[in-house]
Design a protein around this motif. Structure first.
Motif, PDB file in Angstrom:
ATOM      1  N   MET A   1       0.848  -1.200   0.000  1.00 38.47           N
ATOM      2  CA  MET A   1       0.000   0.000   0.000  1.00 38.47           C
ATOM      3  C   MET A   1       0.876   1.239   0.000  1.00 38.47           C
ATOM      4  O   MET A   1       1.894   1.300   0.670  1.00 38.47           O
ATOM      5  CB  MET A   1      -0.899   0.008   1.234  1.00 38.47           C
ATOM      6  N   ARG A   2       0.483   2.203  -0.779  1.00 41.70           N
ATOM      7  CA  ARG A   2       1.235   3.443  -0.840  1.00 41.70           C
ATOM      8  C   ARG A   2       0.280   4.590  -1.098  1.00 41.70           C
ATOM      9  O   ARG A   2      -0.888   4.387  -1.407  1.00 41.70           O
ATOM     10  CB  ARG A   2       2.288   3.369  -1.948  1.00 41.70           C
ATOM     11  N   ALA A   3       0.805   5.813  -0.997  1.00 32.71           N
ATOM     12  CA  ALA A   3      -0.030   6.985  -1.251  1.00 32.71           C
ATOM     13  C   ALA A   3      -0.517   6.954  -2.698  1.00 32.71           C
ATOM     14  O   ALA A   3       0.206   6.555  -3.603  1.00 32.71           O
ATOM     15  CB  ALA A   3       0.777   8.247  -0.985  1.00 32.71           C
ATOM     16  N   THR A   4      -1.754   7.361  -2.912  1.00 32.99           N
ATOM     17  CA  THR A   4      -2.325   7.311  -4.248  1.00 32.99           C
ATOM     18  C   THR A   4      -3.233   8.504  -4.488  1.00 32.99           C
ATOM     19  O   THR A   4      -3.805   9.061  -3.549  1.00 32.99           O
ATOM     20  CB  THR A   4      -3.133   6.006  -4.445  1.00 32.99           C
ATOM     21  N   THR A   5      -3.351   8.870  -5.755  1.00 35.11           N
ATOM     22  CA  THR A   5      -4.279   9.935  -6.146  1.00 35.11           C
ATOM     23  C   THR A   5      -5.574   9.355  -6.694  1.00 35.11           C
ATOM     24  O   THR A   5      -6.467  10.106  -7.082  1.00 35.11           O
ATOM     25  CB  THR A   5      -3.635  10.838  -7.217  1.00 35.11           C
ATOM     26  N   LYS A  21      -2.518   1.181   9.430  1.00 33.85           N
ATOM     27  CA  LYS A  21      -1.803   1.288  10.704  1.00 33.85           C
ATOM     28  C   LYS A  21      -0.485   0.513  10.643  1.00 33.85           C
ATOM     29  O   LYS A  21       0.559   0.991  11.114  1.00 33.85           O
ATOM     30  CB  LYS A  21      -2.672   0.750  11.835  1.00 33.85           C
ATOM     31  N   ALA A  22      -0.525  -0.678  10.059  1.00 33.58           N
ATOM     32  CA  ALA A  22       0.697  -1.480   9.935  1.00 33.58           C
ATOM     33  C   ALA A  22       1.711  -0.788   9.029  1.00 33.58           C
ATOM     34  O   ALA A  22       2.922  -0.814   9.296  1.00 33.58           O
ATOM     35  CB  ALA A  22       0.365  -2.867   9.393  1.00 33.58           C
ATOM     36  N   GLN A  23       1.215  -0.157   7.975  1.00 36.21           N
ATOM     37  CA  GLN A  23       2.106   0.568   7.067  1.00 36.21           C
ATOM     38  C   GLN A  23       2.740   1.765   7.778  1.00 36.21           C
ATOM     39  O   GLN A  23       3.929   2.055   7.602  1.00 36.21           O
ATOM     40  CB  GLN A  23       1.326   1.030   5.837  1.00 36.21           C
ATOM     41  N   ASP A  93      12.608  -4.744   9.261  1.00 40.82           N
ATOM     42  CA  ASP A  93      12.254  -5.969   8.526  1.00 40.82           C
ATOM     43  C   ASP A  93      10.959  -6.578   9.050  1.00 40.82           C
ATOM     44  O   ASP A  93      10.099  -7.015   8.269  1.00 40.82           O
ATOM     45  CB  ASP A  93      13.393  -6.992   8.636  1.00 40.82           C
ATOM     46  N   VAL A  94      10.819  -6.619  10.368  1.00 38.61           N
ATOM     47  CA  VAL A  94       9.636  -7.241  10.973  1.00 38.61           C
ATOM     48  C   VAL A  94       8.376  -6.453  10.655  1.00 38.61           C
ATOM     49  O   VAL A  94       7.332  -7.031  10.299  1.00 38.61           O
ATOM     50  CB  VAL A  94       9.820  -7.374  12.504  1.00 38.61           C
ATOM     51  N   THR A  95       8.442  -5.126  10.778  1.00 35.47           N
ATOM     52  CA  THR A  95       7.250  -4.314  10.494  1.00 35.47           C
ATOM     53  C   THR A  95       6.900  -4.345   9.011  1.00 35.47           C
ATOM     54  O   THR A  95       5.723  -4.285   8.652  1.00 35.47           O
ATOM     55  CB  THR A  95       7.463  -2.866  10.948  1.00 35.47           C
ATOM     56  N   LYS A  96       7.901  -4.455   8.160  1.00 36.12           N
ATOM     57  CA  LYS A  96       7.627  -4.570   6.723  1.00 36.12           C
ATOM     58  C   LYS A  96       6.903  -5.874   6.421  1.00 36.12           C
ATOM     59  O   LYS A  96       5.903  -5.892   5.691  1.00 36.12           O
ATOM     60  CB  LYS A  96       8.926  -4.503   5.925  1.00 36.12           C
ATOM     61  N   ALA A  97       7.413  -6.982   6.978  1.00 40.04           N
ATOM     62  CA  ALA A  97       6.781  -8.288   6.755  1.00 40.04           C
ATOM     63  C   ALA A  97       5.362  -8.306   7.314  1.00 40.04           C
ATOM     64  O   ALA A  97       4.435  -8.848   6.684  1.00 40.04           O
ATOM     65  CB  ALA A  97       7.621  -9.384   7.393  1.00 40.04           C
ATOM     66  N   ALA A  98       5.168  -7.705   8.480  1.00 41.81           N
ATOM     67  CA  ALA A  98       3.837  -7.676   9.093  1.00 41.81           C
ATOM     68  C   ALA A  98       2.858  -6.890   8.230  1.00 41.81           C
ATOM     69  O   ALA A  98       1.711  -7.302   8.022  1.00 41.81           O
ATOM     70  CB  ALA A  98       3.922  -7.063  10.488  1.00 41.81           C
ATOM     71  N   ALA A  99       3.320  -5.739   7.700  1.00 47.44           N
ATOM     72  CA  ALA A  99       2.456  -4.912   6.855  1.00 47.44           C
ATOM     73  C   ALA A  99       2.103  -5.648   5.564  1.00 47.44           C
ATOM     74  O   ALA A  99       0.954  -5.608   5.110  1.00 47.44           O
ATOM     75  CB  ALA A  99       3.142  -3.584   6.543  1.00 47.44           C
ATOM     76  N   GLU A 100       3.077  -6.332   4.982  1.00 44.81           N
ATOM     77  CA  GLU A 100       2.826  -7.054   3.730  1.00 44.81           C
ATOM     78  C   GLU A 100       1.906  -8.247   3.958  1.00 44.81           C
ATOM     79  O   GLU A 100       1.005  -8.506   3.145  1.00 44.81           O
ATOM     80  CB  GLU A 100       4.146  -7.504   3.120  1.00 44.81           C
TER      81      GLU A 100
END
Length: 286
Positions: A1-5, A21-23, A93-100
Protein backbone atom coordinates in the motif's frame (compact mmCIF):
# COMPACT_ATOMS: atom_id res chain seq x y z
CA UNK A 1 0.00 0.00 0.00
CA UNK A 2 1.23 3.44 -0.84
CA UNK A 3 -0.03 6.98 -1.25
CA UNK A 4 -2.32 7.31 -4.25
CA UNK A 5 -4.28 9.93 -6.15
CA UNK A 6 -6.86 7.35 -7.23
CA UNK A 7 -9.96 8.02 -5.06
CA UNK A 8 -11.33 4.51 -5.63
CA UNK A 9 -8.08 2.91 -4.49
CA UNK A 10 -7.84 5.18 -1.45
CA UNK A 11 -11.44 4.37 -0.51
CA UNK A 12 -10.82 0.64 -1.01
CA UNK A 13 -7.79 0.56 1.29
CA UNK A 14 -9.67 2.69 3.81
CA UNK A 15 -12.02 -0.26 4.33
CA UNK A 16 -9.14 -2.10 6.05
CA UNK A 17 -7.62 0.46 8.47
CA UNK A 18 -5.44 -2.27 9.98
CA UNK A 19 -3.33 -2.18 6.82
CA UNK A 20 -2.82 1.57 7.05
CA UNK A 21 -1.80 1.29 10.70
CA UNK A 22 0.70 -1.48 9.93
CA UNK A 23 2.11 0.57 7.07
CA UNK A 24 2.48 3.61 9.33
CA UNK A 25 4.41 1.54 11.86
CA UNK A 26 6.74 0.26 9.17
CA UNK A 27 7.36 3.80 7.91
CA UNK A 28 8.09 4.93 11.49
CA UNK A 29 10.60 2.08 11.85
CA UNK A 30 12.30 3.11 8.62
CA UNK A 31 12.54 6.70 9.88
CA UNK A 32 14.09 5.57 13.17
CA UNK A 33 16.74 3.51 11.42
CA UNK A 34 17.64 6.27 8.95
CA UNK A 35 17.94 8.87 11.69
CA UNK A 36 20.07 6.66 13.91
CA UNK A 37 23.63 8.13 13.93
CA UNK A 38 26.36 6.28 12.08
CA UNK A 39 29.27 5.05 14.17
CA UNK A 40 32.07 2.54 13.90
CA UNK A 41 31.46 -1.08 14.94
CA UNK A 42 33.25 -2.42 18.05
CA UNK A 43 36.26 -3.89 16.22
CA UNK A 44 36.99 -0.62 14.42
CA UNK A 45 36.43 1.49 17.56
CA UNK A 46 38.92 -0.68 19.47
CA UNK A 47 41.38 -0.57 16.58
CA UNK A 48 41.30 3.26 16.69
CA UNK A 49 42.25 3.32 20.41
CA UNK A 50 45.04 0.85 19.73
CA UNK A 51 46.34 2.93 16.84
CA UNK A 52 46.35 6.08 18.97
CA UNK A 53 48.31 4.32 21.73
CA UNK A 54 50.86 2.98 19.27
CA UNK A 55 51.24 6.43 17.70
CA UNK A 56 51.71 8.04 21.15
CA UNK A 57 54.35 5.51 22.14
CA UNK A 58 56.14 6.01 18.82
CA UNK A 59 56.27 9.74 19.41
CA UNK A 60 57.01 9.92 23.15
CA UNK A 61 58.31 6.52 24.07
CA UNK A 62 55.56 6.20 26.69
CA UNK A 63 52.59 3.86 26.64
CA UNK A 64 49.34 5.65 27.60
CA UNK A 65 48.44 4.81 31.19
CA UNK A 66 44.72 5.09 30.34
CA UNK A 67 44.86 2.62 27.44
CA UNK A 68 42.87 -0.12 29.14
CA UNK A 69 40.19 2.27 30.33
CA UNK A 70 39.99 4.01 26.94
CA UNK A 71 39.88 0.71 25.04
CA UNK A 72 37.18 -0.73 27.28
CA UNK A 73 35.01 2.37 26.99
CA UNK A 74 35.36 2.62 23.20
CA UNK A 75 34.54 -1.05 22.76
CA UNK A 76 31.61 -0.95 25.20
CA UNK A 77 30.10 2.19 23.64
CA UNK A 78 30.43 0.67 20.19
CA UNK A 79 28.77 -2.56 21.37
CA UNK A 80 25.79 -0.58 22.71
CA UNK A 81 25.54 1.35 19.44
CA UNK A 82 25.77 -1.83 17.36
CA UNK A 83 23.11 -3.58 19.43
CA UNK A 84 20.62 -0.76 18.83
CA UNK A 85 21.54 -0.47 15.15
CA UNK A 86 20.89 -4.18 14.63
CA UNK A 87 17.65 -3.98 16.60
CA UNK A 88 16.42 -1.10 14.44
CA UNK A 89 17.28 -2.97 11.26
CA UNK A 90 15.39 -5.98 12.61
CA UNK A 91 12.45 -3.75 13.52
CA UNK A 92 12.28 -2.44 9.97
CA UNK A 93 12.25 -5.97 8.53
CA UNK A 94 9.64 -7.24 10.97
CA UNK A 95 7.25 -4.31 10.49
CA UNK A 96 7.63 -4.57 6.72
CA UNK A 97 6.78 -8.29 6.75
CA UNK A 98 3.84 -7.68 9.09
CA UNK A 99 2.46 -4.91 6.85
CA UNK A 100 2.83 -7.05 3.73
CA UNK A 101 1.26 -10.12 5.34
CA UNK A 102 -1.69 -8.08 6.58
CA UNK A 103 -2.08 -6.40 3.21
CA UNK A 104 -2.07 -9.74 1.42
CA UNK A 105 -4.55 -11.36 3.81
CA UNK A 106 -6.99 -8.45 3.63
CA UNK A 107 -6.68 -7.77 -0.09
CA UNK A 108 -9.80 -9.89 -0.64
CA UNK A 109 -11.80 -7.30 1.32
CA UNK A 110 -10.28 -4.48 -0.71
CA UNK A 111 -11.03 -6.17 -4.03
CA UNK A 112 -14.50 -7.08 -2.79
CA UNK A 113 -15.13 -3.40 -2.11
CA UNK A 114 -14.02 -2.55 -5.66
CA UNK A 115 -16.36 -5.21 -7.02
CA UNK A 116 -19.27 -3.61 -5.14
CA UNK A 117 -18.27 -0.22 -6.55
CA UNK A 118 -18.23 -1.74 -10.03
CA UNK A 119 -21.77 -3.03 -9.48
CA UNK A 120 -22.95 0.44 -8.43
CA UNK A 121 -21.33 2.07 -11.46
CA UNK A 122 -22.82 -0.41 -13.91
CA UNK A 123 -26.31 -0.17 -12.38
CA UNK A 124 -26.20 3.60 -12.89
CA UNK A 125 -24.82 3.01 -16.40
CA UNK A 126 -27.73 0.75 -17.36
CA UNK A 127 -30.21 3.40 -16.29
CA UNK A 128 -28.43 6.18 -18.19
CA UNK A 129 -27.84 3.89 -21.16
CA UNK A 130 -31.58 3.30 -21.59
CA UNK A 131 -32.10 7.06 -21.84
CA UNK A 132 -29.23 7.35 -24.29
CA UNK A 133 -30.81 4.95 -26.78
CA UNK A 134 -28.76 4.71 -29.98
CA UNK A 135 -26.65 7.80 -29.29
CA UNK A 136 -22.94 6.89 -29.36
CA UNK A 137 -21.14 10.24 -29.66
CA UNK A 138 -21.03 13.54 -27.78
CA UNK A 139 -22.17 15.37 -30.92
CA UNK A 140 -25.28 13.24 -31.16
CA UNK A 141 -26.01 13.78 -27.47
CA UNK A 142 -25.65 17.57 -27.83
CA UNK A 143 -27.93 17.53 -30.85
CA UNK A 144 -30.54 15.47 -29.01
CA UNK A 145 -30.30 17.65 -25.88
CA UNK A 146 -32.64 17.25 -22.88
CA UNK A 147 -32.57 13.95 -21.02
CA UNK A 148 -30.22 12.41 -23.59
CA UNK A 149 -27.59 15.08 -22.99
CA UNK A 150 -27.98 14.69 -19.23
CA UNK A 151 -27.55 10.94 -19.61
CA UNK A 152 -24.38 11.46 -21.65
CA UNK A 153 -22.95 13.74 -18.99
CA UNK A 154 -23.81 11.19 -16.33
CA UNK A 155 -22.11 8.44 -18.32
CA UNK A 156 -19.02 10.62 -18.78
CA UNK A 157 -18.72 10.87 -15.00
CA UNK A 158 -19.37 7.14 -14.55
CA UNK A 159 -16.69 6.35 -17.13
CA UNK A 160 -14.11 8.17 -15.02
CA UNK A 161 -15.21 6.21 -11.95
CA UNK A 162 -14.98 2.99 -13.95
CA UNK A 163 -11.40 3.75 -15.05
CA UNK A 164 -10.43 4.41 -11.45
CA UNK A 165 -11.96 1.12 -10.29
CA UNK A 166 -10.08 -0.85 -12.96
CA UNK A 167 -6.79 0.94 -12.22
CA UNK A 168 -7.30 0.23 -8.51
CA UNK A 169 -8.08 -3.42 -9.26
CA UNK A 170 -4.80 -3.99 -11.10
CA UNK A 171 -2.85 -1.98 -8.53
CA UNK A 172 -4.07 -4.22 -5.70
CA UNK A 173 -3.62 -7.48 -7.62
CA UNK A 174 -0.04 -6.59 -8.54
CA UNK A 175 0.72 -5.38 -5.01
CA UNK A 176 -0.16 -8.70 -3.39
CA UNK A 177 1.40 -10.96 -6.03
CA UNK A 178 4.91 -12.35 -6.25
CA UNK A 179 7.26 -11.39 -9.08
CA UNK A 180 6.34 -14.31 -11.32
CA UNK A 181 2.60 -13.96 -10.71
CA UNK A 182 2.88 -10.21 -11.22
CA UNK A 183 4.25 -10.77 -14.72
CA UNK A 184 1.35 -13.08 -15.54
CA UNK A 185 -1.14 -10.53 -14.23
CA UNK A 186 0.27 -7.85 -16.54
CA UNK A 187 0.13 -10.21 -19.54
CA UNK A 188 -3.46 -11.21 -18.74
CA UNK A 189 -4.47 -7.58 -18.30
CA UNK A 190 -2.92 -6.60 -21.63
CA UNK A 191 -4.74 -9.52 -23.29
CA UNK A 192 -8.09 -8.13 -22.11
CA UNK A 193 -8.72 -10.44 -19.18
CA UNK A 194 -10.00 -9.40 -15.76
CA UNK A 195 -12.96 -7.40 -17.13
CA UNK A 196 -15.64 -10.07 -17.64
CA UNK A 197 -16.16 -13.64 -16.51
CA UNK A 198 -18.13 -16.62 -17.85
CA UNK A 199 -17.64 -15.26 -21.37
CA UNK A 200 -15.33 -16.85 -23.92
CA UNK A 201 -12.92 -14.55 -25.71
CA UNK A 202 -14.23 -15.79 -29.08
CA UNK A 203 -17.74 -14.64 -28.15
CA UNK A 204 -16.76 -11.01 -27.43
CA UNK A 205 -17.25 -8.53 -30.31
CA UNK A 206 -13.90 -7.54 -31.79
CA UNK A 207 -14.31 -3.80 -31.13
CA UNK A 208 -15.19 -4.52 -27.48
CA UNK A 209 -12.24 -6.89 -27.09
CA UNK A 210 -9.99 -4.18 -28.54
CA UNK A 211 -11.12 -1.78 -25.80
CA UNK A 212 -10.48 -4.42 -23.13
CA UNK A 213 -6.94 -4.91 -24.38
CA UNK A 214 -6.08 -1.23 -24.78
CA UNK A 215 -8.09 -0.07 -21.74
CA UNK A 216 -9.03 3.02 -23.75
CA UNK A 217 -12.51 2.91 -22.25
CA UNK A 218 -15.43 4.58 -23.99
CA UNK A 219 -19.05 5.23 -23.10
CA UNK A 220 -20.10 2.72 -25.75
CA UNK A 221 -17.95 0.08 -24.05
CA UNK A 222 -19.28 0.97 -20.61
CA UNK A 223 -22.88 0.62 -21.80
CA UNK A 224 -22.10 -2.72 -23.46
CA UNK A 225 -20.47 -3.97 -20.30
CA UNK A 226 -23.42 -2.92 -18.16
CA UNK A 227 -25.85 -4.71 -20.46
CA UNK A 228 -23.71 -7.87 -20.65
CA UNK A 229 -24.07 -8.62 -16.94
CA UNK A 230 -20.68 -10.33 -16.99
CA UNK A 231 -18.41 -7.65 -15.49
CA UNK A 232 -16.49 -8.48 -12.33
CA UNK A 233 -13.48 -7.58 -10.21
CA UNK A 234 -11.28 -10.61 -9.44
CA UNK A 235 -10.98 -10.97 -5.67
CA UNK A 236 -7.66 -12.83 -5.83
CA UNK A 237 -4.96 -14.07 -8.17
CA UNK A 238 -6.64 -17.50 -8.22
CA UNK A 239 -9.97 -15.91 -9.14
CA UNK A 240 -8.34 -14.11 -12.05
CA UNK A 241 -6.49 -17.22 -13.17
CA UNK A 242 -9.72 -19.25 -13.18
CA UNK A 243 -11.49 -16.59 -15.24
CA UNK A 244 -8.63 -16.58 -17.77
CA UNK A 245 -8.72 -20.37 -18.11
CA UNK A 246 -12.51 -20.43 -18.47
CA UNK A 247 -12.47 -17.84 -21.25
CA UNK A 248 -9.62 -19.33 -23.31
CA UNK A 249 -9.65 -23.13 -22.97
CA UNK A 250 -11.24 -24.88 -25.97
CA UNK A 251 -14.64 -26.50 -25.56
CA UNK A 252 -14.52 -30.29 -25.95
CA UNK A 253 -17.08 -31.98 -28.21
CA UNK A 254 -17.72 -35.71 -28.64
CA UNK A 255 -18.03 -36.44 -32.37
CA UNK A 256 -17.49 -40.18 -32.00
CA UNK A 257 -21.00 -41.10 -30.99
CA UNK A 258 -21.98 -42.67 -27.70
CA UNK A 259 -19.28 -43.29 -25.15
CA UNK A 260 -17.88 -46.80 -25.07
CA UNK A 261 -16.90 -48.39 -21.79
CA UNK A 262 -13.28 -49.35 -22.29
CA UNK A 263 -12.67 -50.54 -18.75
CA UNK A 264 -11.40 -54.15 -18.60
CA UNK A 265 -14.12 -56.75 -18.26
CA UNK A 266 -13.94 -59.45 -15.62
CA UNK A 267 -14.38 -62.81 -17.30
CA UNK A 268 -15.35 -66.03 -15.48
CA UNK A 269 -12.49 -68.34 -14.74
CA UNK A 270 -12.04 -71.03 -17.40
CA UNK A 271 -12.29 -74.69 -16.54
CA UNK A 272 -10.30 -77.19 -18.54
CA UNK A 273 -11.19 -80.85 -19.12
CA UNK A 274 -8.29 -83.26 -18.74
CA UNK A 275 -7.11 -84.88 -21.95
CA UNK A 276 -7.96 -88.58 -22.43
CA UNK A 277 -4.50 -90.13 -22.50
CA UNK A 278 -5.61 -93.73 -21.81
CA UNK A 279 -4.46 -96.17 -24.51
CA UNK A 280 -6.89 -98.47 -26.27
CA UNK A 281 -6.22 -101.97 -24.84
CA UNK A 282 -7.00 -103.56 -28.18
CA UNK A 283 -3.93 -104.66 -30.14
CA UNK A 284 -2.97 -102.71 -33.22
CA UNK A 285 -3.90 -104.61 -36.39
CA UNK A 286 -2.33 -103.60 -39.70
Amino acid sequence: MRATTNPELAAAWATVPEVAKAQERHEAAVKLRREFPLRKPPAEALADVQAEAVAAFSGTGKWPSTFAKDAAKAHADALVWEAEALALRRLEDVTKAAAEDLRDSLSVDVLGYLDSRLTEILEATRSAGETLGDVTTAEQAIEAGGDVLDAWRRLTSLLKDYRNVRDAQWDVLRAVAGMEDRSRIVRWRDAGHGEVKDVRVDDIPSHILSVMRSRAYTIEYLVWLARSGSAFVPTSYDDLEFAVSSSTEPVAYDDAGPLVDLSPRVLPERTYKPLNTRRDPRPYVD
